[in-house]
Design an enzyme around this catalytic site. Structure first.
Site, PDB file in Angstrom:
ATOM      1  N   LEU A   1       0.830  -1.196   0.000  1.00 36.11           N
ATOM      2  CA  LEU A   1       0.000   0.000   0.000  1.00 36.11           C
ATOM      3  C   LEU A   1       0.875   1.262   0.000  1.00 36.11           C
ATOM      4  O   LEU A   1       0.689   2.160  -0.797  1.00 36.11           O
ATOM      5  CB  LEU A   1      -0.929   0.021   1.212  1.00 36.11           C
ATOM      6  CG  LEU A   1      -1.804   1.265   1.394  1.00 36.11           C
ATOM      7  CD1 LEU A   1      -2.816   1.390   0.262  1.00 36.11           C
ATOM      8  CD2 LEU A   1      -2.523   1.241   2.741  1.00 36.11           C
ATOM      9  N   THR A   2       1.862   1.284   0.897  1.00 35.05           N
ATOM     10  CA  THR A   2       2.646   2.490   1.137  1.00 35.05           C
ATOM     11  C   THR A   2       3.637   2.776   0.009  1.00 35.05           C
ATOM     12  O   THR A   2       4.232   1.866  -0.563  1.00 35.05           O
ATOM     13  CB  THR A   2       3.424   2.337   2.458  1.00 35.05           C
ATOM     14  OG1 THR A   2       2.516   1.991   3.493  1.00 35.05           O
ATOM     15  CG2 THR A   2       4.120   3.627   2.827  1.00 35.05           C
TER      16      THR A   2
ATOM     17  N   ASN B   1       6.043   8.706  -0.958  1.00 30.81           N
ATOM     18  CA  ASN B   1       5.403   9.982  -0.614  1.00 30.81           C
ATOM     19  C   ASN B   1       3.944   9.841  -0.203  1.00 30.81           C
ATOM     20  O   ASN B   1       3.243  10.829  -0.043  1.00 30.81           O
ATOM     21  CB  ASN B   1       5.504  10.950  -1.803  1.00 30.81           C
ATOM     22  CG  ASN B   1       6.941  11.313  -2.118  1.00 30.81           C
ATOM     23  OD1 ASN B   1       7.688  11.702  -1.221  1.00 30.81           O
ATOM     24  ND2 ASN B   1       7.331  11.169  -3.375  1.00 30.81           N
TER      25      ASN B   1
ATOM     26  N   THR C   1       6.884  -5.019   4.192  1.00 35.17           N
ATOM     27  CA  THR C   1       7.361  -6.219   4.874  1.00 35.17           C
ATOM     28  C   THR C   1       7.419  -7.361   3.873  1.00 35.17           C
ATOM     29  O   THR C   1       6.430  -7.649   3.207  1.00 35.17           O
ATOM     30  CB  THR C   1       6.425  -6.576   6.044  1.00 35.17           C
ATOM     31  OG1 THR C   1       6.310  -5.446   6.910  1.00 35.17           O
ATOM     32  CG2 THR C   1       6.964  -7.754   6.839  1.00 35.17           C
TER      33      THR C   1
ATOM     34  N   ARG D   1      18.983  -7.383  41.088  1.00 34.04           N
ATOM     35  CA  ARG D   1      19.934  -6.285  41.212  1.00 34.04           C
ATOM     36  C   ARG D   1      19.866  -5.684  42.608  1.00 34.04           C
ATOM     37  O   ARG D   1      18.779  -5.294  43.078  1.00 34.04           O
ATOM     38  CB  ARG D   1      19.611  -5.215  40.163  1.00 34.04           C
ATOM     39  CG  ARG D   1      20.380  -3.922  40.291  1.00 34.04           C
ATOM     40  CD  ARG D   1      21.844  -4.091  39.971  1.00 34.04           C
ATOM     41  NE  ARG D   1      22.480  -2.794  39.787  1.00 34.04           N
ATOM     42  CZ  ARG D   1      23.797  -2.614  39.696  1.00 34.04           C
ATOM     43  NH1 ARG D   1      24.606  -3.662  39.781  1.00 34.04           N
ATOM     44  NH2 ARG D   1      24.289  -1.414  39.504  1.00 34.04           N
TER      45      ARG D   1
ATOM     46  N   GLY E   1      18.944   0.641  34.269  1.00 33.47           N
ATOM     47  CA  GLY E   1      20.012   1.615  34.393  1.00 33.47           C
ATOM     48  C   GLY E   1      21.009   1.497  33.253  1.00 33.47           C
ATOM     49  O   GLY E   1      20.640   1.283  32.103  1.00 33.47           O
TER      50      GLY E   1
ATOM     51  N   GLU F   1       1.092   0.569  10.181  1.00 35.22           N
ATOM     52  CA  GLU F   1      -0.359   0.397   9.966  1.00 35.22           C
ATOM     53  C   GLU F   1      -1.165   1.565  10.520  1.00 35.22           C
ATOM     54  O   GLU F   1      -2.228   1.402  11.108  1.00 35.22           O
ATOM     55  CB  GLU F   1      -0.838  -0.947  10.521  1.00 35.22           C
ATOM     56  CG  GLU F   1      -0.197  -2.113   9.775  1.00 35.22           C
ATOM     57  CD  GLU F   1      -0.907  -3.432   9.959  1.00 35.22           C
ATOM     58  OE1 GLU F   1      -2.136  -3.436  10.109  1.00 35.22           O
ATOM     59  OE2 GLU F   1      -0.221  -4.459   9.932  1.00 35.22           O
TER      60      GLU F   1
ATOM     61  N   THR G   1      -0.085   5.674  12.024  1.00 33.92           N
ATOM     62  CA  THR G   1       0.543   6.255  13.209  1.00 33.92           C
ATOM     63  C   THR G   1      -0.491   6.497  14.317  1.00 33.92           C
ATOM     64  O   THR G   1      -1.702   6.464  14.080  1.00 33.92           O
ATOM     65  CB  THR G   1       1.203   7.597  12.854  1.00 33.92           C
ATOM     66  OG1 THR G   1       0.166   8.496  12.406  1.00 33.92           O
ATOM     67  CG2 THR G   1       2.243   7.437  11.761  1.00 33.92           C
ATOM     68  N   SER G   2       0.019   6.770  15.502  1.00 30.98           N
ATOM     69  CA  SER G   2      -0.888   7.109  16.613  1.00 30.98           C
ATOM     70  C   SER G   2      -1.760   8.302  16.248  1.00 30.98           C
ATOM     71  O   SER G   2      -2.944   8.358  16.598  1.00 30.98           O
ATOM     72  CB  SER G   2      -0.079   7.422  17.877  1.00 30.98           C
ATOM     73  OG  SER G   2       0.564   6.255  18.355  1.00 30.98           O
TER      74      SER G   2
END
Length: 407
Positions: A152-153, A156, A185, A295, A366, A390, A392-393
């Site tokens: 699909l993508t 641009n 993919t 730890r 850490g 699929e 963006t947010s």
């Protein structure tokens, strides 16, 4: 109070009270089904044997471990949703979410490729292919004899898909495809691809059609492979079409239906990304919790310190909420109901939670969390894709806000 209620209202209220009592007696079952448990155990065993020993080697080399997916195909996990009559496992979205989650707890890039194969390429053919197309392609995809891609993508046109520049022009009984798809993919390794191409005017939602294109077709080739921050064992590449001639029988559905089909396919695909996010978050959380117990600082495990304990409490709570939302969307999908809003919510929330959880996991580790000797560094790199792929947010919020305003 009863005197103020009409006979019909009183009857209705009594009916509601009886149904409520029945529901309370039965209870809502949030536990895994036996099939889900079996799928989870199978995937867990598979991961320990075939995936965990190789995670960093694949990540460093960006190797797409195709043999792993062939083995997943033997287990039925590359055709989870495909009906048994077409060679698939014939399971539901509950089992599908479970499988992706368990894979992604160990290596999100494997979960991503498995999800893309199942929900995009295979899912598109399963939903919109005719009987001849289903019988030709689904058995090979369901067993991973063929790996699937979905195009699909473009360079641009990501979210703005109606401006796509890949074209398909009719020539007798054939269609000729020209242009390039990006961020695909399995763009190089896929044996078969579902490709969206413009067959009409720019910006016309009925000017896009879907085609099945087989690897080896003259004019169809893989292009540049992306060098990515994370998800490095999941191949992402260009697909290039140079006067690629395909027969008219390879069109999925009717001319001009491609964009509408793609939006429906993405409804299910977003549940996949929610599951991917969920598994990634679980993997990072479990690693961080284990490390916090081992730890020691100031003579005691760091899990004893409120700063760390509260982080883990927040992580666990938000993961639980994301899981409930994801399985609610899966349930709607199983029942054949409209899932656009719930899948967008699940994908948006679960992916954002996963990013937060992975960030906190690195913080708990850490300095060690910043090294490749511990697993949270890879989860941290992998997880960002979940808020992008699929939709963006930001796009999920566009989808949701538009739909919610229609009510």
């Amino acid at each position: 109070m009863w005197s103020l209620i009409s006979d019909n209202s009183e009857s209705k209220l009594l009916e509601i009270m009886e149904l409520t009592a029945e529901n309370l007696e039965v209870g809502l079952d949030f536990s895994m089904s036996e099939t889900q448990k079996m799928v989870a155990e199978t995937v867990q065993d598979f991961c320990e044997q075939h995936i965990r020993p190789n995670i960093m080697m694949w990540d460093e080399s960006q190797e797409y471990p195709i043999k792993v997916f062939k083995k997943l195909g033997e287990l039925g996990l590359m055709g989870v949703l495909v009906p048994e009559e077409y060679g698939g496992a014939g399971l539901s979205y509950n089992e599908y979410v479970t499988a992706i989650t368990e894979l992604s707890k160990v290596d999100p890039s494997i979960g991503l490729s498995m999800a893309a194969h199942n929900s995009l390429c295979t899912g598109h053919i399963m939903q919109f292919g005719n009987e001849e197309q289903k019988r030709k392609y689904l058995p090979k995809l369901a067993t991973a004899e063929w790996i699937g891609a979905w195009g699909l993508t473009e360079a641009n046109t990501g979210s703005d898909a109606m401006r796509m520049r890949v074209t398909a022009e009719k020539d007798g009984d054939d269609w000729i495809l020209n242009g390039a798809k990006n961020w695909i993919t399995h763009g190089i390794s896929g044996d078969v691809a579902v490709v969206l191409a413009r067959t009409g005017e720019l910006l016309d939602s009925h000017g896009i059609s879907a085609f099945v294109v087989e690897r080896g077709t003259p004019g169809f080739s893989g292009g540049k492979k992306e060098n990515k921050l994370g998800m490095r064992a999941s191949e992402t590449a260009e697909m290039i079409f140079d006067n690629c001639r395909i027969p008219a029988k390879n069109m999925l559905g009717k001319e001009g239906e491609g964009f509408i089909q793609a939006m429906k396919v993405l409804d299910g695909g977003r549940i996949s990304i929610a599951a991917l996010s969920l598994g990634t978050a679980y993997g990072a959380y479990e690693a961080a919790k284990k490390y916090s117990k081992e730890r020691e600082q100031f003579g005691q495990p760091i899990s004893n310190f409120q700063a760390i304990a509260f982080k883990l409490a927040d992580m666990a709570t938000e993961i639980e909420a994301a899981e409930l939302l994801t399985f609610k969307a899966a349930d709607l999908k199983n029942r054949g109901e409209k899932v656009t809003n719930l899948s967008a919510m699940a994908k948006y929330y679960a992916s954002e939670v996963a990013v937060k959880v992975c960030n906190e996991a690195v913080q708990i580790f850490g300095g060690y969390g910043f090294t490749k000797d511990f697993p949270v560094e890879k989860f941290y790199r992998d997880v960002k894709l979940c808020t992008i792929g699929e939709g963006t947010s930001e796009i999920q919020k566009v989808v949701l806000s538009r739909n919610l305003m229609k009510d």
